[in-house]
Design an enzyme around this catalytic site. Structure first.
Site, PDB file in Angstrom:
ATOM      1  N   ASP A   9     -10.051  -1.540  -8.529  1.00  0.00           N
ATOM      2  CA  ASP A   9     -10.200  -2.364  -9.067  1.00  0.00           C
ATOM      3  C   ASP A   9      -9.428  -3.877  -9.081  1.00  0.00           C
ATOM      4  OD1 ASP A   9     -11.984  -1.608 -11.096  1.00  0.00           O
ATOM      5  OD2 ASP A   9     -10.217  -0.767 -12.506  1.00  0.00           O
TER       6      ASP A   9
ATOM      7  N   TYR B 289      -6.853   9.939  -5.240  1.00  0.00           N
ATOM      8  CA  TYR B 289      -6.201   8.298  -6.336  1.00  0.00           C
ATOM      9  C   TYR B 289      -4.611   9.691  -6.602  1.00  0.00           C
ATOM     10  CZ  TYR B 289      -9.776   5.898  -7.459  1.00  0.00           C
ATOM     11  OH  TYR B 289     -11.042   5.248  -6.433  1.00  0.00           O
TER      12      TYR B 289
END
Lengths: 265, 265
Positions: free
Chosen positions: B70, B128
């Site tokens: 994002d 992540y």
């Protein structure tokens, strides 16, 4: 009448006389600053702090910093002091100032010092750190010198030992005046690998303009074969008069610590 | 004549047929990007790479990324592949592309994969990392979530263990569609203190939109007493239907690793 006036006048002077000497310990990211010192037209750390501090204590401030970091140079521990007669609580100064300051300056601590304390003159040692990223990196680019290649640690250690023997760093100073006192007492100078970065740390009583960046730039130029180890040694030991030509970028440099005469408080 | 033409035509097709499948491993700083995926009017990682890659290989490119980060999210190891018939040497692609790319994207590696390899579909695990800075900091502000206060490590570890037990993460997904498949196989989830930062690492076969940031934001909100540990558990184990309300800032999130079916090469 005259006596009363004189009395009143003295009282006013006492009120406006700066009774408190307040110290700020601060961290800043140098990226968007034209260095510490206030200058016409530039965004400076001193200028931004002064402007906001004056909103908090409501009078003009003379803000003295421990060292004048250059454009783009960061500070992990910069110290500054100012005098005020405003009785505002010390915690409030820190809190209000942090609320007003942009996010590239943070007041880490704030306390009252003795009247004699001067962030610049009372400092007896300053420590700078220089960070090199040996692998290519997009993430570290504003916080290190991204060299993107492995450096010879043995040679770097040898050169740090040479730096320790230096006394007069006139060859590692931006200023062109040879009259200026270029003596620096180096307490320590060393390289280490830490958190995946190569880190040069140097402590001295004082630093000349661009000295750390010129030392690091020249050490890397020795590794690259641009100059010899012997030339580096001669320059550091001031056996020759030849200004260093290689300067490491500002974004890798950090004012890391300042030591004061009687401890920091 | 027709045969010759047909032959020629086929030959041309062969020449333009993408014979090579090339993989890029890249690092980027998400700060000045509106995320990975090309979109109208925004500066995106995919867009910037595609534009420069097309200058190097001189035809239009379909660039497939392993994951769509994002806006503001960083990548330590993003992978992307594209097909080309251009015989340019692999080292030249990496070199020329790095020369053309802005300094917030770096091609770390580049190689030829099997024709079947697809950076997105062939990925079997993604990892992540989320970084929190527990002390105030001006330097770490674009690379971590600067919380500026010490977090309860014991409770964080407890919550990471809960995340490991999660199967359906519909409560930690930006999308409002309940029809969407929200199952994720979490391989690992843990907190640790490293280099003075608190680091959450999570590995799963897939991630939902904003899942990691919603998980981290909610864990911090439990520490703050905004919701209870039991409520967190119910939400993670999908015992309730209640979208997470607390989202951690994008600047602390990193796509840290991608694992492929038959290894990365």
């Amino acid at each position: 009448m005259t006596g009363q006036r004189a009395g009143k006048h003295v009282e006013t002077e006492n009120e406006s006389a700066p009774a408190r000497n307040i110290v700020l310990k601060l961290e800043y990211c140098g990226r968007d600053f034209q260095g510490w010192q206030i200058q016409a037209g530039g965004r400076t750390v001193q200028g931004v702090i002064k402007e906001n501090l004056e909103k908090v204590i409501r009078h003009e401030v003379n803000l003295i910093g421990a060292g004048r970091t250059d454009s783009g140079v960061h500070a992990l521990a910069q110290y500054a002091n100012f005098r005020t007669s405003n009785p505002v609580a010390i915690g409030q100064i820190k809190h209000k100032l942090n609320q007003l300051l942009p996010d590239d300056i943070v007041i880490m601590d704030c306390w009252e010092a003795t009247p004699q304390f001067d962030a610049r003159r009372s400092a007896v040692e300053r420590q700078y750190a220089y960070l090199i990223c040996e692998r290519p990196s997009a993430i570290k680019r504003h916080l290190t010198w991204v060299l993107g290649r492995k450096l010879d640690r043995g040679m770097l250690d040898q050169m740090a030992a040479v730096v320790m023997r230096g006394r007069n760093f006139r060859n590692f100073c931006k200023s062109k005046s040879l009259k200026e006192n270029s003596d620096c007492r180096v307490m320590s100078a060393s390289w280490r690998r830490r958190n995946g970065l190569l880190r040069f740390e140097i402590t001295a009583d004082r630093f000349l303009h661009n000295m750390v960046r010129l030392l690091v730039g020249t050490m890397v130029s020795v590794l690259d074969g641009a100059i010899t180890m012997r030339q580096f040694e001669k320059a550091v030991l001031a056996e020759i008069n030849e200004k260093a030509k290689y300067i490491a970028p500002a974004c890798g440099l950090y004012l890391a610590a300042v030591k004061y005469e009687r401890g920091i408080r």
